[in-house]
Scaffold this active site. Structure first.
Site, PDB file in Angstrom:
ATOM      1  N   ILE A 285      -3.936 -10.220  -4.243  1.00  0.00           N
ATOM      2  CA  ILE A 285      -4.289 -10.779  -2.926  1.00  0.00           C
ATOM      3  C   ILE A 285      -5.687 -11.385  -2.966  1.00  0.00           C
ATOM      4  O   ILE A 285      -5.902 -12.511  -2.494  1.00  0.00           O
ATOM      5  CB  ILE A 285      -4.140  -9.707  -1.821  1.00  0.00           C
TER       6      ILE A 285
ATOM      7  N   HIS B 190      -2.712  -5.431  12.440  1.00  0.00           N
ATOM      8  CA  HIS B 190      -2.154  -5.219  11.093  1.00  0.00           C
ATOM      9  C   HIS B 190      -0.942  -6.127  10.834  1.00  0.00           C
ATOM     10  O   HIS B 190       0.186  -5.655  10.661  1.00  0.00           O
ATOM     11  CB  HIS B 190      -1.771  -3.743  10.894  1.00  0.00           C
TER      12      HIS B 190
ATOM     13  N   ARG C  97      -7.433  -1.963   4.347  1.00  0.00           N
ATOM     14  CA  ARG C  97      -7.124  -0.736   5.074  1.00  0.00           C
ATOM     15  C   ARG C  97      -8.346  -0.325   5.882  1.00  0.00           C
ATOM     16  O   ARG C  97      -9.483  -0.428   5.392  1.00  0.00           O
ATOM     17  CB  ARG C  97      -6.769   0.404   4.107  1.00  0.00           C
TER      18      ARG C  97
ATOM     19  N   GLY D 158       0.853  -1.194   0.000  1.00  0.00           N
ATOM     20  CA  GLY D 158       0.000   0.000   0.000  1.00  0.00           C
ATOM     21  C   GLY D 158       0.886   1.238   0.000  1.00  0.00           C
ATOM     22  O   GLY D 158       1.931   1.278   0.647  1.00  0.00           O
TER      23      GLY D 158
ATOM     24  N   ASP E 264      -8.047  -6.909  10.463  1.00  0.00           N
ATOM     25  CA  ASP E 264      -6.592  -6.812  10.654  1.00  0.00           C
ATOM     26  C   ASP E 264      -6.162  -5.352  10.553  1.00  0.00           C
ATOM     27  O   ASP E 264      -5.009  -5.024  10.803  1.00  0.00           O
ATOM     28  CB  ASP E 264      -5.873  -7.657   9.596  1.00  0.00           C
TER      29      ASP E 264
ATOM     30  N   GLY F 210      -1.012  -8.669   8.389  1.00  0.00           N
ATOM     31  CA  GLY F 210      -1.263  -9.404   7.136  1.00  0.00           C
ATOM     32  C   GLY F 210      -0.006  -9.991   6.512  1.00  0.00           C
ATOM     33  O   GLY F 210       0.031 -11.165   6.140  1.00  0.00           O
ATOM     34  N   SER F 211       1.032  -9.201   6.373  1.00  0.00           N
ATOM     35  CA  SER F 211       2.236  -9.687   5.697  1.00  0.00           C
ATOM     36  C   SER F 211       3.316 -10.144   6.684  1.00  0.00           C
ATOM     37  O   SER F 211       4.460 -10.383   6.288  1.00  0.00           O
ATOM     38  CB  SER F 211       2.801  -8.586   4.796  1.00  0.00           C
TER      39      SER F 211
ATOM     40  N   GLU G 200      -4.655   3.152  13.913  1.00  0.00           N
ATOM     41  CA  GLU G 200      -3.810   2.028  14.328  1.00  0.00           C
ATOM     42  C   GLU G 200      -2.664   2.607  15.141  1.00  0.00           C
ATOM     43  O   GLU G 200      -2.039   3.558  14.658  1.00  0.00           O
ATOM     44  CB  GLU G 200      -3.267   1.288  13.107  1.00  0.00           C
TER      45      GLU G 200
HETATM   46  C1  DGY Z   1       1.154  -3.417   3.103  1.00  0.00           C
HETATM   47  O1  DGY Z   1       2.225  -3.859   2.667  1.00  0.00           O
HETATM   48  O2  DGY Z   1       0.576  -2.467   2.585  1.00  0.00           O
HETATM   49  C2  DGY Z   1       0.590  -4.104   4.310  1.00  0.00           C
HETATM   50  O3  DGY Z   1      -0.549  -3.505   4.765  1.00  0.00           O
HETATM   51  C3  DGY Z   1       1.629  -4.220   5.400  1.00  0.00           C
HETATM   52  O4  DGY Z   1       2.578  -5.108   4.995  1.00  0.00           O
END
Ligand code: DGY
Length: 349
Positions: free
Chosen positions: A185, A314, A266, A105, A290, A316-317, A295
């Site tokens: 994704i 947050h 988001r 993002g 998430d 996710g990754s 945040e």
């Molecule tokens: C991104 O990469 O945008 C995720 O939200 C965080 O890794």
């Protein structure tokens, strides 16, 4: 006499080596890194050809420090915790050539302002697709099968005996699962949902993607149809002016009462007050988030008092190998941009 000459010679050699070091250092481009807690492998790559300075604390750099530290730098290694706008670019100065974010993002970067000034922007797509899809499934299953709620009962004495209808959730089998957003994704989430045997996977995007959809037998539907017919809605789109708070009270009003809402994209895509009300009033069954606004979510936020909500910070990754590679890609993006070469992943304005 001989001693005097030798010592003079040694001093000359030392001075020469100091001067060449200074010359070498000053000829290297300077890069500012806003997080000292990114994986070292990325920082090591950068150090081979750049003078690297990092923010010293393992927390987001305060704005006034960023405005001071970026002055005179040629590149910035940043994260989604940093707002990069015209004021930051002004503070940097005209020599700033590129900004690389360790995220897919990039809504925290004013890319139009960067384009106007000829500053290139790098990001980290693809590498985190699988990790994020995996986390989305984990969050979905934790929410629909009430894992955290059930787990709390084990520890607080609520588990009295096995009970036929206690802690029942809503399974994915024979249900209608919607993806709001169908990029890399979204497609990977869909592929992971197929084995759970849903009755239908749908996706909602501006224009249909028939080839990608065929792989998971997904059907393109409009926003209202998605809202009214889905048992699960998974948000996996980018945050843009068009998607900002698209899930508002009127959207929640149209959902089925047993709808489960998942967001790993988001927080800004959702009107969080409207979501909270929909969850309190049981207008929808549950939510797995998430991402939130803001945040971190303050400890007194009403969402954290609800049993039908799972909130994650947050992550996710947040898979070790993924985050290491994200650090390296961000570094390689910077190195390439500073050499005037093609970046591995560059935002096309
Ligand atoms: C991104 O990469 O945008 C995720 O939200 C965080 O890794």
């Amino acid at each position: 006499m001989l001693y005097k000459r030798t010592s003079h010679l040694i001093q000359t050699v030392i001075r020469y080596s100091q001067l060449t070091n200074i010359a070498r250092m000053s000829s290297k481009p300077s890069v500012y890194v806003t997080r000292p807690d990114v994986d070292e492998s990325g920082l090591d790559l950068l150090r081979e050809s750049c003078n690297v300075t990092t923010w010293s604390k393992a927390s987001a750099i305060p704005r006034e420090d960023l405005l001071r530290e970026i002055k005179g730098k040629e590149a910035l290694f940043c994260a989604l915790t940093d707002r990069i706008d015209a004021a930051v670019l002004d503070a940097a100065g005209d020599q700033l050539k590129c900004i690389a974010t360790i995220s897919v993002g990039y809504e925290h970067i004013d890319v139009h302002e960067c384009k106007r000034r000829g500053i290139r922007v790098g990001y980290t797509p693809d590498v985190l697709t699988d990790a994020t899809a995996e986390l989305t499934l984990a969050l979905l299953l934790a929410t629909n099968r009430r894992l955290f709620e059930a787990n709390r009962e084990v520890y607080n004495g609520g588990w009295k005996s096995w009970s036929p209808m206690w802690m029942c959730g809503k399974g994915l089998k024979n249900s209608r699962v919607a993806l709001y957003g169908f990029g890399r994704i979204g497609q990977e989430i869909a592929a992971r949902i197929v084995p759970f045997k849903p009755s239908q996977i749908t996706y909602t995007t501006r224009s249909p993607k028939p080839e990608e959809a065929a792989k998971v037998n997904a059907k393109h539907v409009g926003f209202d149809e998605m809202l009214s017919l889905s048992d699960f809605i998974i948000v996996c789109c980018a945050l843009t002016p068009e998607t900002k708070e698209v899930f508002n009270s009127s959207a929640f009003e149209k959902m089925k009462p047993h709808c489960i809402f998942i967001n790993t994209a988001r927080g800004g895509v959702v009107d969080q007050k409207a979501l909270t009300e929909a969850l309190i009033s049981k207008r929808i069954m549950a939510a797995g988030l998430d991402v939130t606004t803001p945040e971190p979510l303050p400890l007194n936020d009403p969402l954290l008092k609800l049993d039908n909500v799972v909130v994650l910070p947050h992550i996710g990754s947040a898979d070790i190998e993924t985050r290491k590679e994200m650090s390296r890609i961000t570094a390689r993006n910077i190195i390439a941009a500073l050499k005037g070469c093609e970046m591995e992943s560059e935002v096309n304005f």
